[in-house]
Design a protein around this motif. Structure first.
Motif, mmCIF file in Angstrom:
data_model
loop_
_atom_site.group_PDB
_atom_site.id
_atom_site.type_symbol
_atom_site.label_atom_id
_atom_site.label_comp_id
_atom_site.label_asym_id
_atom_site.label_seq_id
_atom_site.Cartn_x
_atom_site.Cartn_y
_atom_site.Cartn_z
ATOM 1 N N ASN A 85 0.826 -1.212 0.000
ATOM 2 C CA ASN A 85 0.000 0.000 0.000
ATOM 3 C C ASN A 85 0.855 1.255 0.000
ATOM 4 O OD1 ASN A 85 -2.834 -0.727 -0.037
ATOM 5 N ND2 ASN A 85 -2.469 -1.683 1.941
ATOM 6 N N LEU A 86 1.972 1.239 0.711
ATOM 7 C CA LEU A 86 2.862 2.394 0.741
ATOM 8 C C LEU A 86 3.466 2.656 -0.636
ATOM 9 C CD1 LEU A 86 4.217 4.607 2.442
ATOM 10 C CD2 LEU A 86 6.058 2.974 2.891
ATOM 11 N N ILE A 87 3.878 1.602 -1.306
ATOM 12 C CA ILE A 87 4.447 1.752 -2.652
ATOM 13 C C ILE A 87 3.403 2.324 -3.610
ATOM 14 C CG2 ILE A 87 5.301 0.458 -4.659
ATOM 15 C CD1 ILE A 87 6.685 -1.424 -2.596
ATOM 16 N N VAL A 88 2.197 1.787 -3.567
ATOM 17 C CA VAL A 88 1.138 2.278 -4.458
ATOM 18 C C VAL A 88 0.750 3.704 -4.076
ATOM 19 C CG1 VAL A 88 -1.230 1.892 -5.257
ATOM 20 C CG2 VAL A 88 0.320 -0.043 -4.963
ATOM 21 N N PHE A 89 0.704 4.019 -2.778
ATOM 22 C CA PHE A 89 0.381 5.380 -2.327
ATOM 23 C C PHE A 89 1.395 6.386 -2.862
ATOM 24 C CE2 PHE A 89 0.927 8.816 0.759
ATOM 25 C CZ PHE A 89 -0.359 9.345 0.771
ATOM 26 N N ILE A 90 2.670 6.080 -2.717
ATOM 27 C CA ILE A 90 3.722 6.974 -3.226
ATOM 28 C C ILE A 90 3.617 7.112 -4.733
ATOM 29 C CG2 ILE A 90 6.223 7.234 -3.504
ATOM 30 C CD1 ILE A 90 6.487 5.972 -0.688
ATOM 31 N N SER A 91 3.339 6.011 -5.410
ATOM 32 C CA SER A 91 3.166 6.039 -6.865
ATOM 33 C C SER A 91 1.986 6.932 -7.268
ATOM 34 C CB SER A 91 2.939 4.617 -7.376
ATOM 35 O OG SER A 91 2.561 4.612 -8.717
ATOM 36 N N GLU A 92 0.902 6.867 -6.515
ATOM 37 C CA GLU A 92 -0.270 7.705 -6.810
ATOM 38 C C GLU A 92 0.051 9.184 -6.601
ATOM 39 O OE1 GLU A 92 -3.048 6.891 -8.187
ATOM 40 O OE2 GLU A 92 -2.932 4.720 -8.037
ATOM 41 N N ILE A 93 0.772 9.508 -5.548
ATOM 42 C CA ILE A 93 1.141 10.905 -5.281
ATOM 43 C C ILE A 93 2.056 11.428 -6.384
ATOM 44 C CG2 ILE A 93 2.377 12.433 -3.692
ATOM 45 C CD1 ILE A 93 -0.405 11.592 -2.722
ATOM 46 N N ILE A 94 3.046 10.629 -6.763
ATOM 47 C CA ILE A 94 3.965 11.041 -7.833
ATOM 48 C C ILE A 94 3.201 11.214 -9.143
ATOM 49 C CG2 ILE A 94 5.916 10.300 -9.246
ATOM 50 C CD1 ILE A 94 7.095 9.042 -6.672
ATOM 51 N N SER A 95 2.294 10.287 -9.430
ATOM 52 C CA SER A 95 1.503 10.390 -10.665
ATOM 53 C C SER A 95 0.598 11.620 -10.645
ATOM 54 C CB SER A 95 0.648 9.133 -10.849
ATOM 55 O OG SER A 95 1.471 8.010 -11.066
ATOM 56 N N ALA A 96 0.059 11.967 -9.471
ATOM 57 C CA ALA A 96 -0.785 13.158 -9.372
ATOM 58 C C ALA A 96 0.021 14.422 -9.646
ATOM 59 C CB ALA A 96 -1.420 13.235 -7.983
ATOM 60 N N ILE A 97 1.288 14.404 -9.273
ATOM 61 C CA ILE A 97 2.144 15.566 -9.523
ATOM 62 C C ILE A 97 2.532 15.652 -10.993
ATOM 63 C CG2 ILE A 97 4.420 16.561 -9.028
ATOM 64 C CD1 ILE A 97 4.107 15.347 -6.175
ATOM 65 N N ILE A 98 2.848 14.518 -11.589
ATOM 66 C CA ILE A 98 3.361 14.496 -12.963
ATOM 67 C C ILE A 98 2.243 14.571 -14.006
ATOM 68 C CG2 ILE A 98 4.600 13.098 -14.650
ATOM 69 C CD1 ILE A 98 6.285 12.017 -12.319
ATOM 70 N N LYS A 99 1.200 13.770 -13.832
ATOM 71 C CA LYS A 99 0.138 13.661 -14.832
ATOM 72 C C LYS A 99 -1.040 14.556 -14.445
ATOM 73 C CE LYS A 99 1.411 8.894 -15.718
ATOM 74 N NZ LYS A 99 0.984 7.502 -15.615
ATOM 75 N N LYS A 100 -1.083 15.711 -15.019
ATOM 76 C CA LYS A 100 -2.106 16.688 -14.656
ATOM 77 C C LYS A 100 -3.503 16.302 -15.149
ATOM 78 C CE LYS A 100 1.323 20.213 -14.629
ATOM 79 N NZ LYS A 100 1.552 21.339 -13.846
ATOM 80 N N GLU A 101 -3.592 15.521 -16.214
ATOM 81 C CA GLU A 101 -4.909 15.210 -16.774
ATOM 82 C C GLU A 101 -5.698 14.243 -15.890
ATOM 83 O OE1 GLU A 101 -1.889 12.369 -18.421
ATOM 84 O OE2 GLU A 101 -2.030 14.540 -18.390
ATOM 85 N N ASN A 102 -5.035 13.410 -15.093
ATOM 86 C CA ASN A 102 -5.727 12.460 -14.208
ATOM 87 C C ASN A 102 -5.433 12.749 -12.740
ATOM 88 O OD1 ASN A 102 -6.891 10.980 -16.295
ATOM 89 N ND2 ASN A 102 -5.068 9.720 -16.532
ATOM 90 N N ARG A 103 -5.125 13.982 -12.436
ATOM 91 C CA ARG A 103 -4.711 14.348 -11.076
ATOM 92 C C ARG A 103 -5.769 13.988 -10.034
ATOM 93 N NH1 ARG A 103 -2.166 19.913 -10.655
ATOM 94 N NH2 ARG A 103 -0.389 18.664 -11.260
ATOM 95 N N VAL A 104 -7.014 14.282 -10.310
ATOM 96 C CA VAL A 104 -8.082 14.023 -9.334
ATOM 97 C C VAL A 104 -8.213 12.532 -9.047
ATOM 98 C CG1 VAL A 104 -10.563 14.227 -8.926
ATOM 99 C CG2 VAL A 104 -9.312 16.130 -9.933
ATOM 100 N N ALA A 105 -8.154 11.714 -10.080
ATOM 101 C CA ALA A 105 -8.260 10.263 -9.893
ATOM 102 C C ALA A 105 -7.103 9.737 -9.055
ATOM 103 C CB ALA A 105 -8.297 9.556 -11.246
#
Length: 92
Positions: A50-70
């Motif tokens: 869960n920690l790995i996926v959580f960090i991945s989601e945070i990084i993706s929210a920063i990098i990928k602006k089009e799917n930030r909310v998801a």
């Protein structure tokens, strides 16, 4: 309004929740402390995943602006597992 989640975050949450619930119900139905032993190691493994996926989601929210909310919603959903774990530990 429909809440959007990222596939990985949502599925990690669901798998963690179902796995923990199965272990808890197995313990409640059988009363065997083997389930408590299994639960201890499951909590450690689920925490790491869960920690790995959580960090991945945070990084993706920063990098990928089009799917930030998801991605942010998925990260928050993963955090919901924390109080559930404490509830299950209280029941054990």
């Amino acid at each position: 309004m429909k809440v959007k989640f990222n596939y990985e975050g949502r599925n990690t949450f669901l798998i963690s929740l179902m796995g923990g619930s199965l272990i808890l119900f197995g313990y409640l139905l059988s009363g065997s402390y083997k389930f408590a032993f299994i639960a201890f190691y499951y909590i450690i493994l689920a925490f790491v995943i869960n920690l790995i996926v959580f960090i991945s989601e945070i990084i993706s929210a920063i990098i990928k602006k089009e799917n930030r909310v998801a991605h942010i919603n998925s990260a928050i959903l993963l955090l919901v597992n924390i109080p559930i774990v404490f509830l299950y530990l209280f029941i054990f």
